[in-house]
Design a protein around this motif. Structure first.
Motif, PDB file in Angstrom:
ATOM      1  N   LYS A 140       1.849   8.552   5.180  1.00 27.46           N
ATOM      2  CA  LYS A 140       2.449   8.539   6.631  1.00 27.46           C
ATOM      3  C   LYS A 140       3.734   9.175   6.318  1.00 27.46           C
ATOM      4  N   PHE A 141       4.383   9.354   5.644  1.00 26.31           N
ATOM      5  CA  PHE A 141       5.961   9.847   5.463  1.00 26.31           C
ATOM      6  C   PHE A 141       5.703  11.151   5.225  1.00 26.31           C
ATOM      7  N   GLU A 142       4.584  11.900   4.639  1.00 30.02           N
ATOM      8  CA  GLU A 142       4.298  13.218   4.595  1.00 30.02           C
ATOM      9  C   GLU A 142       3.986  13.710   5.984  1.00 30.02           C
ATOM     10  N   LEU A 143       3.028  13.089   6.679  1.00 28.98           N
ATOM     11  CA  LEU A 143       2.949  13.303   8.034  1.00 28.98           C
ATOM     12  C   LEU A 143       4.197  13.534   9.151  1.00 28.98           C
ATOM     13  N   MET A 144       4.819  12.625   8.681  1.00 28.59           N
ATOM     14  CA  MET A 144       6.479  12.441   9.422  1.00 28.59           C
ATOM     15  C   MET A 144       7.257  13.798   9.075  1.00 28.59           C
ATOM     16  N   ALA A 145       7.153  14.088   7.588  1.00 24.52           N
ATOM     17  CA  ALA A 145       8.121  15.231   7.122  1.00 24.52           C
ATOM     18  C   ALA A 145       7.584  16.359   7.997  1.00 24.52           C
ATOM     19  N   ASP A 146       6.350  16.549   8.273  1.00 25.29           N
ATOM     20  CA  ASP A 146       5.611  17.702   8.901  1.00 25.29           C
ATOM     21  C   ASP A 146       6.100  18.148  10.434  1.00 25.29           C
ATOM     22  N   ASP A 147       6.555  17.009  10.943  1.00 27.18           N
ATOM     23  CA  ASP A 147       6.703  16.800  12.313  1.00 27.18           C
ATOM     24  C   ASP A 147       8.204  17.125  12.536  1.00 27.18           C
ATOM     25  N   PRO A 148       8.708  18.340  13.119  1.00 30.21           N
ATOM     26  CA  PRO A 148      10.310  18.605  13.137  1.00 30.21           C
ATOM     27  C   PRO A 148      10.899  17.588  13.953  1.00 30.21           C
ATOM     28  N   LYS A 207       0.907  -1.339   0.178  1.00 29.93           N
ATOM     29  CA  LYS A 207      -0.136  -0.062  -0.024  1.00 29.93           C
ATOM     30  C   LYS A 207       1.122   1.139  -0.081  1.00 29.93           C
ATOM     31  N   HIS A 208       1.479   1.480  -1.257  1.00 35.10           N
ATOM     32  CA  HIS A 208       2.567   2.782  -1.230  1.00 35.10           C
ATOM     33  C   HIS A 208       1.924   4.256  -1.077  1.00 35.10           C
ATOM     34  N   ASP A 209       0.664   4.234  -1.672  1.00 35.35           N
ATOM     35  CA  ASP A 209      -0.313   5.454  -1.228  1.00 35.35           C
ATOM     36  C   ASP A 209      -0.292   5.837   0.069  1.00 35.35           C
ATOM     37  N   THR A 210      -0.713   4.759   0.972  1.00 34.07           N
ATOM     38  CA  THR A 210      -0.762   4.877   2.553  1.00 34.07           C
ATOM     39  C   THR A 210       0.469   5.062   3.193  1.00 34.07           C
ATOM     40  N   ALA A 264      12.575  13.192  -6.315  1.00 32.65           N
ATOM     41  CA  ALA A 264      13.546  12.718  -5.352  1.00 32.65           C
ATOM     42  C   ALA A 264      14.733  13.486  -5.303  1.00 32.65           C
ATOM     43  N   ARG A 265      14.967  14.379  -6.127  1.00 36.45           N
ATOM     44  CA  ARG A 265      16.111  15.182  -6.128  1.00 36.45           C
ATOM     45  C   ARG A 265      15.673  16.336  -5.021  1.00 36.45           C
ATOM     46  N   GLN A 266      14.442  16.809  -5.372  1.00 40.51           N
ATOM     47  CA  GLN A 266      13.753  17.975  -4.346  1.00 40.51           C
ATOM     48  C   GLN A 266      13.986  17.393  -2.848  1.00 40.51           C
ATOM     49  N   TYR A 267      13.402  16.266  -2.770  1.00 40.92           N
ATOM     50  CA  TYR A 267      13.466  15.528  -1.371  1.00 40.92           C
ATOM     51  C   TYR A 267      14.851  15.579  -0.767  1.00 40.92           C
ATOM     52  N   ALA A 268      15.768  15.216  -1.563  1.00 41.70           N
ATOM     53  CA  ALA A 268      17.331  15.023  -1.029  1.00 41.70           C
ATOM     54  C   ALA A 268      17.830  16.426  -0.689  1.00 41.70           C
ATOM     55  N   GLU A 269      17.469  17.465  -1.592  1.00 39.57           N
ATOM     56  CA  GLU A 269      18.153  18.780  -1.383  1.00 39.57           C
ATOM     57  C   GLU A 269      17.371  19.530   0.019  1.00 39.57           C
ATOM     58  N   GLY A 303      10.897  11.022   7.582  1.00 37.47           N
ATOM     59  CA  GLY A 303       9.808  11.242   6.651  1.00 37.47           C
ATOM     60  C   GLY A 303      10.305  11.718   5.200  1.00 37.47           C
ATOM     61  N   LEU A 304      11.514  12.752   5.103  1.00 37.37           N
ATOM     62  CA  LEU A 304      12.036  13.078   3.928  1.00 37.37           C
ATOM     63  C   LEU A 304      12.839  11.897   3.260  1.00 37.37           C
ATOM     64  N   ARG A 305      13.489  11.032   3.939  1.00 35.97           N
ATOM     65  CA  ARG A 305      13.974   9.689   3.521  1.00 35.97           C
ATOM     66  C   ARG A 305      12.949   8.887   2.977  1.00 35.97           C
ATOM     67  N   GLY A 306      11.968   8.484   3.600  1.00 38.05           N
ATOM     68  CA  GLY A 306      10.875   7.690   3.063  1.00 38.05           C
ATOM     69  C   GLY A 306      10.316   8.323   1.946  1.00 38.05           C
ATOM     70  N   LEU A 307      10.227   9.527   1.549  1.00 33.23           N
ATOM     71  CA  LEU A 307       9.622  10.057   0.538  1.00 33.23           C
ATOM     72  C   LEU A 307      10.732   9.999  -0.515  1.00 33.23           C
ATOM     73  N   TYR A 308      11.881  10.168  -0.428  1.00 33.50           N
ATOM     74  CA  TYR A 308      13.079  10.070  -1.189  1.00 33.50           C
ATOM     75  C   TYR A 308      12.948   8.750  -2.062  1.00 33.50           C
ATOM     76  N   LEU A 309      13.060   7.807  -0.842  1.00 32.77           N
ATOM     77  CA  LEU A 309      13.111   6.078  -1.686  1.00 32.77           C
ATOM     78  C   LEU A 309      11.746   5.984  -2.292  1.00 32.77           C
ATOM     79  N   GLU A 310      10.540   6.519  -2.018  1.00 32.91           N
ATOM     80  CA  GLU A 310       9.467   6.230  -2.801  1.00 32.91           C
ATOM     81  C   GLU A 310       9.420   6.950  -4.210  1.00 32.91           C
ATOM     82  N   ALA A 311      10.100   8.054  -4.071  1.00 32.70           N
ATOM     83  CA  ALA A 311      10.050   8.817  -5.706  1.00 32.70           C
ATOM     84  C   ALA A 311      11.101   8.095  -6.394  1.00 32.70           C
TER      85      ALA A 311
END
Length: 540
Positions: A142-150, A135-138, A173-178, A156-164
């Protein structure tokens, strides 16, 4: 431990006080509401201590009774939290093991026992469970919620990068990494990914700046940072070679100081010097790198440094390289090619055969075939060397992730990895077991070389007036027969007559060709029909 020490100190102080009072006896009189109370000093001190102890005990009882509801609530809350953390730990272990059912069960139990706002690891457990279940959308939510939490932004950014990266969305992926590298430059994955993306886009200045930040943050050790910076400087020098040779040369020389054996940097610096007709410095740079890492491209550049040199001058420069690095395959091949151009076939053959004994590879045998064609032109020996080249290992080349390039590149075109190209044989070749006393492949090829074939000179054509037509002198009573394929014939029966003539029994015999019997042989009539004997046999 500290409490025990404090208690022991208080007991000792109290004992010391009572002993001090015992050594100094006295009377204590108290007049209170018309009554006189007299007692010894020791009794008075004991009453004071007992009174203080009683007050403390009463205060403890009152405080315990007053706070008992909160204590009971806190006890059950702690017990519930402990159960939640136990479920969270079990769920993370199950997610790591790939047990999606148990991980989902423990995630639901953890959310029921612990608030997700208090424990952000619940989001991580739920995201990992969603990834296991596909369930990659779910998981992405979850990674987006984690990226919003300091507190969990980096995770969360690493999870979003791997998914991208999984979806092939390289720009996302480049934007998440930067973003991760900007917030936390000490993250190795974010810094490395951002560095590779900037290199792929050719932004060498930004890549070098990010590398300096990594080195300050101690993400890379000194040796790895110097090697990476040398690669980046070489890549920037390669882009500036045509437009700004001087700046390119400075970058290449700086790269050589960081990585002395970097062949591409040496070639760029030498070519920059050649543009300024400074052959001496260019040769010095190439010679320095040749001593550490002999390379075919360096050899060609060094030998052909001056375009107006004769073939003998090039041969002298090749000899210079061999003197700098003797007993090396590349040195032998450079001299062999230069000797072939100078038509010194014996020397070229000797150097090429020595190289074949050291490293029997494709280029060595092809060079031997060129020497054979130029010197002897023997097709049998040329085909022998070409056949050896087909079976021999390939020459070294720039290889990265299975991709073979004719020139060095800073980034792999397959994976985008920085400094991925290596100078090696493109494909490995499994060798059989080497027995004691067996010959190497090069030695076997030299031993099996066929000898030179004897070439007979073609006869010179005769002048037009001297051409003659050969005629066969046929004896009397013979016929000229066209030669046909030999075939079996039935036996011929000879009949004896008075004139000693024999005629075949069949009607039309096939006459045999005349094999050159002289006319004066007995049994053959002369032109007048006389014979030396009365009865002779003849075939015609």
């Amino acid at each position: 431990m500290i409490r025990i020490l404090v208690f022991a100190v208080l007991v000792l102080a109290l004992g010391f006080g009572f002993s001090w009072l015992a050594d100094r006896p006295g009377e204590l009189s108290i007049l209170w509401q018309g009554k006189l109370v007299e007692m010894s000093l020791m009794v008075a001190a004991s009453l004071v201590v007992a009174l203080v102890a009683a007050v403390m005990i009463v205060w403890w009882l009152v405080r315990t009774i007053w706070t008992s509801p909160h204590s009971v609530t806190r006890y059950f809350r702690a017990r519930k939290r402990d159960r939640g953390y136990q479920a969270l730990s079990t769920g993370l272990i199950a997610a790591g093991a790939g047990n999606s059912a148990l991980a989902a069960k423990m995630a639901a139990r953890s959310r029921g026992l612990i608030s997700a706002d208090q424990e952000p690891l619940i989001h991580l457990l739920e995201a990992q469970t969603a990834l296991i279940e596909g369930k990659h959308d779910t998981a992405r939510k979850k990674f987006e919620l984690m990226a919003d939490d300091p507190e969990t932004r980096e995770l969360g950014l690493r999870g979003l990068y791997l998914e991208a990266r999984r979806l092939g969305a390289n720009e996302a992926a480049r934007q998440y990494a930067e973003q991760a590298a900007e917030k936390a430059p000490y993250l190795p994955w974010a810094a490395q990914a951002t560095l590779e993306y900037r290199c792929q886009a050719g932004h060498w200045d930004d890549a070098i700046r990010l590398l300096e930040q990594q080195r300050v943050a101690h993400v890379l050790d000194k040796k790895a940072a110097e090697r990476t910076k040398a690669v980046l400087l070489t890549a920037r020098a390669g882009d500036l070679l045509e437009a700004d040779p001087k700046t390119a040369r400075n970058d290449a020389l700086a790269a050589l100081k960081l990585a002395p054996g970097l062949v591409p940097a040496a070639l760029i610096a030498a070519r920059s010097y050649f543009r300024e007709d400074n052959t001496r410095k260019a040769s010095a740079v190439l010679e320095q790198v040749w001593k550490m890492a002999p390379d075919a491209e360096i050899g060609r550049t060094y030998v052909r440094a001056r375009s107006g040199d004769s073939v003998l001058d090039r041969l002298k420069r090749a000899d210079r390289l061999e003197a700098l690095k003797p007993n090396n395959v590349e040195s032998l091949l450079v001299v062999a090619r230069a000797a072939l151009d100078a038509k010194q076939f014996e020397r070229a053959r000797a150097k090429a055969e020595a190289a074949a004994r050291m490293d029997a590879r494709e280029g060595v045998f092809l060079l031997l075939a060129d020497i054979e064609e130029a010197e002897t032109g023997d097709q049998g020996r040329i085909r022998h060397w070409l056949a050896q080249a087909l079976r021999a290992p390939r020459d070294p080349a720039w290889v990265a992730d299975g991709f073979v390039s004719d020139k060095w590149l800073p980034v792999s075109p397959v994976t985008g990895r920085l400094d991925a190209f290596e100078w090696k044989a493109p494909f490995g070749q499994l060798d059989g077991p080497v027995e004691e006393g067996s010959l190497s492949n090069g030695e076997q090829a030299l031993r099996s070389l066929p000898p030179l074939s004897a070439v007979e000179p073609e006869p010179e054509p005769l002048p037009e007036k001297e051409k003659v037509i050969e005629a066969v002198v046929v004896p009397p009573r013979t016929e000229t027969i066209v030669a046909e394929p030999v075939r079996e014939q039935p036996p011929v029966k000879l009949v004896k007559t008075e004139k000693t003539e024999t005629v075949p029994a069949r009607e039309k015999p096939t006459p045999d060709p005349f094999f050159g019997r002289p006319p004066d042989d007995p049994g053959v009539k002369n032109r007048d029909g006389d014979t030396d004997s009365k009865t002779r046999l003849r075939l015609f």
